[in-house]
Design a protein around this motif. Structure first.
Motif, PDB file in Angstrom:
ATOM      1  N   ALA A 112       0.810  -1.178   0.375  1.00 27.16           N
ATOM      2  CA  ALA A 112      -0.356  -0.041  -0.063  1.00 27.16           C
ATOM      3  C   ALA A 112       1.235   1.056   0.263  1.00 27.16           C
ATOM      4  O   ALA A 112       0.481   2.321  -0.416  1.00 27.16           O
ATOM      5  CB  ALA A 112      -1.130   0.126   0.876  1.00 27.16           C
ATOM      6  N   LYS A 113       1.703   1.123   0.761  1.00 25.31           N
ATOM      7  CA  LYS A 113       2.724   2.099   0.696  1.00 25.31           C
ATOM      8  C   LYS A 113       3.248   2.693  -0.813  1.00 25.31           C
ATOM      9  O   LYS A 113       3.294   3.696  -1.278  1.00 25.31           O
ATOM     10  CB  LYS A 113       3.795   2.187   2.502  1.00 25.31           C
ATOM     11  CG  LYS A 113       3.193   1.797   3.144  1.00 25.31           C
ATOM     12  CD  LYS A 113       4.433   1.690   3.923  1.00 25.31           C
ATOM     13  CE  LYS A 113       4.168   1.531   5.588  1.00 25.31           C
ATOM     14  NZ  LYS A 113       5.001   1.711   7.036  1.00 25.31           N
ATOM     15  N   VAL A 114       4.077   1.428  -0.855  1.00 23.29           N
ATOM     16  CA  VAL A 114       4.456   1.720  -2.802  1.00 23.29           C
ATOM     17  C   VAL A 114       3.674   2.647  -3.459  1.00 23.29           C
ATOM     18  O   VAL A 114       3.817   2.953  -4.596  1.00 23.29           O
ATOM     19  CB  VAL A 114       5.058   0.439  -3.817  1.00 23.29           C
ATOM     20  CG1 VAL A 114       5.075   0.183  -4.698  1.00 23.29           C
ATOM     21  CG2 VAL A 114       6.048  -0.278  -2.726  1.00 23.29           C
ATOM     22  N   MET A 115       2.124   1.301  -3.511  1.00 21.88           N
ATOM     23  CA  MET A 115       1.128   2.078  -4.341  1.00 21.88           C
ATOM     24  C   MET A 115       0.425   3.845  -4.306  1.00 21.88           C
ATOM     25  O   MET A 115       0.801   4.489  -4.699  1.00 21.88           O
ATOM     26  CB  MET A 115       0.031   2.043  -4.356  1.00 21.88           C
ATOM     27  CG  MET A 115      -1.264   2.197  -5.025  1.00 21.88           C
ATOM     28  SD  MET A 115      -2.191   1.242  -4.507  1.00 21.88           S
ATOM     29  CE  MET A 115      -3.445   1.158  -2.788  1.00 21.88           C
ATOM     30  N   ILE A 116       0.587   4.814  -2.777  1.00 21.08           N
ATOM     31  CA  ILE A 116       0.201   5.476  -2.332  1.00 21.08           C
ATOM     32  C   ILE A 116       1.617   6.581  -2.847  1.00 21.08           C
ATOM     33  O   ILE A 116       1.189   7.895  -3.019  1.00 21.08           O
ATOM     34  CB  ILE A 116      -0.049   5.910  -1.243  1.00 21.08           C
ATOM     35  CG1 ILE A 116      -0.642   7.400  -1.142  1.00 21.08           C
ATOM     36  CG2 ILE A 116       1.189   5.697  -0.117  1.00 21.08           C
ATOM     37  CD1 ILE A 116      -1.696   7.319   0.666  1.00 21.08           C
ATOM     38  N   ASP A 117       2.236   5.940  -3.446  1.00 19.70           N
ATOM     39  CA  ASP A 117       3.725   6.935  -3.042  1.00 19.70           C
ATOM     40  C   ASP A 117       3.546   6.925  -4.927  1.00 19.70           C
ATOM     41  O   ASP A 117       4.100   8.079  -4.991  1.00 19.70           O
ATOM     42  CB  ASP A 117       5.198   5.973  -2.766  1.00 19.70           C
ATOM     43  CG  ASP A 117       6.263   5.973  -3.382  1.00 19.70           C
ATOM     44  OD1 ASP A 117       6.678   7.796  -2.534  1.00 19.70           O
ATOM     45  OD2 ASP A 117       7.147   6.457  -4.790  1.00 19.70           O
ATOM     46  N   ALA A 118       3.262   5.955  -5.852  1.00 19.65           N
ATOM     47  CA  ALA A 118       3.034   6.045  -6.767  1.00 19.65           C
ATOM     48  C   ALA A 118       1.508   7.007  -6.874  1.00 19.65           C
ATOM     49  O   ALA A 118       2.336   8.071  -8.225  1.00 19.65           O
ATOM     50  CB  ALA A 118       2.535   4.421  -7.428  1.00 19.65           C
ATOM     51  N   PHE A 119       0.667   6.832  -6.094  1.00 17.92           N
ATOM     52  CA  PHE A 119      -0.352   7.810  -7.009  1.00 17.92           C
ATOM     53  C   PHE A 119       0.085   9.548  -7.161  1.00 17.92           C
ATOM     54  O   PHE A 119      -0.406  10.007  -7.374  1.00 17.92           O
ATOM     55  CB  PHE A 119      -0.951   7.518  -5.994  1.00 17.92           C
ATOM     56  CG  PHE A 119      -2.133   6.523  -6.580  1.00 17.92           C
ATOM     57  CD1 PHE A 119      -3.095   7.608  -7.290  1.00 17.92           C
ATOM     58  CD2 PHE A 119      -2.349   5.041  -6.012  1.00 17.92           C
ATOM     59  CE1 PHE A 119      -4.716   6.020  -7.694  1.00 17.92           C
ATOM     60  CE2 PHE A 119      -3.884   4.263  -6.870  1.00 17.92           C
ATOM     61  CZ  PHE A 119      -4.753   5.575  -7.489  1.00 17.92           C
ATOM     62  N   ALA A 120       0.624   9.504  -5.491  1.00 17.41           N
ATOM     63  CA  ALA A 120       1.483  10.821  -5.545  1.00 17.41           C
ATOM     64  C   ALA A 120       2.517  12.130  -6.164  1.00 17.41           C
ATOM     65  O   ALA A 120       2.134  12.557  -6.606  1.00 17.41           O
ATOM     66  CB  ALA A 120       2.186  10.814  -3.839  1.00 17.41           C
TER      67      ALA A 120
END
Length: 288
Positions: A112-120
């Motif tokens: 989830a942290k990898v995902m939100i980093d990518a979104f941001a």
């Protein structure tokens, strides 16, 4: 630094004219996105387009797109239509461990942290933090405190990713929403979120952000997802009843800077949609 276009959304419904709330178009279908842009273009308004964690993530989601891919996809449509891309607000919905909840919590949250980093990093400036679901070996629903702690850990990642960004993200907290895509059975009655539950959701998230060392970021939390009593399914649509939601709406008077986000507002009448906005449900999620 440029102000996030949603940073003052809590004041919109008190305007005498102009945009008083905003639909959130949660779809990856090009025709839907095009229609939303054409409509916003005619009115000279911004358009809010969101992608869920299942639609779009670092593994491709069910659309096969990463957050960067989705941004490019939307930008191509905007350019083709002549819609100014600076009027497109990109949002990430239900950002958390849901796509990987069969994994142990530590592994799911790492993803989830990898995902939100990518979104941001891809320029999504409205981020809905949703860490309410249990992972492998955990209860289906987690406590407010643990949910908020995990949400704050994701917000910390987003803050690091946008340290030098021209537009800082705004955050949406809370997860009391209908089943994605609508219910399969006929719906008789829905329980509106209790006022004290809405207050508690915001309070525990504020505390968790502070404990995580990102209290400043919570100043950019602008909304909480609640259940105002609307839903749709294969058999019927539950219409908004302002009287039933009155006590929930009244809470906003004490929650400076906050609005409510309502999900599954598909198929509500124009009158019901206006009533939702008038009562502080300023973000109306539709789709996918």
């Amino acid at each position: 630094m440029t102000a996030n276009p949603l940073s003052d959304i809590s004041t919109w419904r008190f305007r005498a004219s102009g945009l008083r709330g905003i639909p959130s178009i949660c779809s990856a279908h090009p025709v839907v996105i095009e229609a939303a842009m054409r409509h916003a273009g005619r009115l000279g308004l911004p358009v809010l387009i969101e992608a869920t964690c299942n639609q779009v993530n670092q593994d491709g989601g069910y659309t096969g797109m990463t957050p960067g891919d989705f941004r490019d996809f939307v930008e191509v449509i905007a350019k083709r239509l002549g819609f100014p891309f600076e009027r497109v607000i990109l949002g990430g919905d239900h950002l958390g461990p849901n796509p990987w909840k069969k994994l142990p919590a530590t592994e799911a949250m790492d993803k989830a942290k990898v995902m939100i980093d990518a979104f941001a990093r891809a320029g999504f400036t409205k981020l809905h933090l949703d860490t309410s679901m249990g992972c492998a070996g955990e209860p289906v629903a987690l406590s407010d405190a643990l949910t908020a702690e995990r949400a704050a850990s994701l917000a910390a990642v987003a803050e690091a990713a946008t340290r030098d960004a021209a537009i800082k993200p705004v955050y949406i907290v809370g997860t009391e929403v209908p089943i994605p895509g609508g219910a399969m059975e006929e719906i008789e009655e829905l329980e509106v979120t209790r006022p004290e539950a809405a207050r508690e959701t915001i309070a525990v998230h504020r505390e968790a952000f502070a404990k995580a060392g990102i209290a400043e970021a919570f100043e950019r939390a602008v909304g909480a997802v609640v259940q105002p009593g609307v839903e749709f399914g294969n058999h019927n649509v539950v219409a908004f009843d302002a009287d039933k939601a009155a006590s929930l709406s009244a809470v906003l008077a004490d929650l400076k800077g906050f609005v409510f986000e309502a999900h599954s507002t598909d198929y509500q009448t124009p009158e019901a949609l206006k009533a939702l906005i008038d009562n502080g449900f300023s973000i109306l999620k539709v789709g996918p």
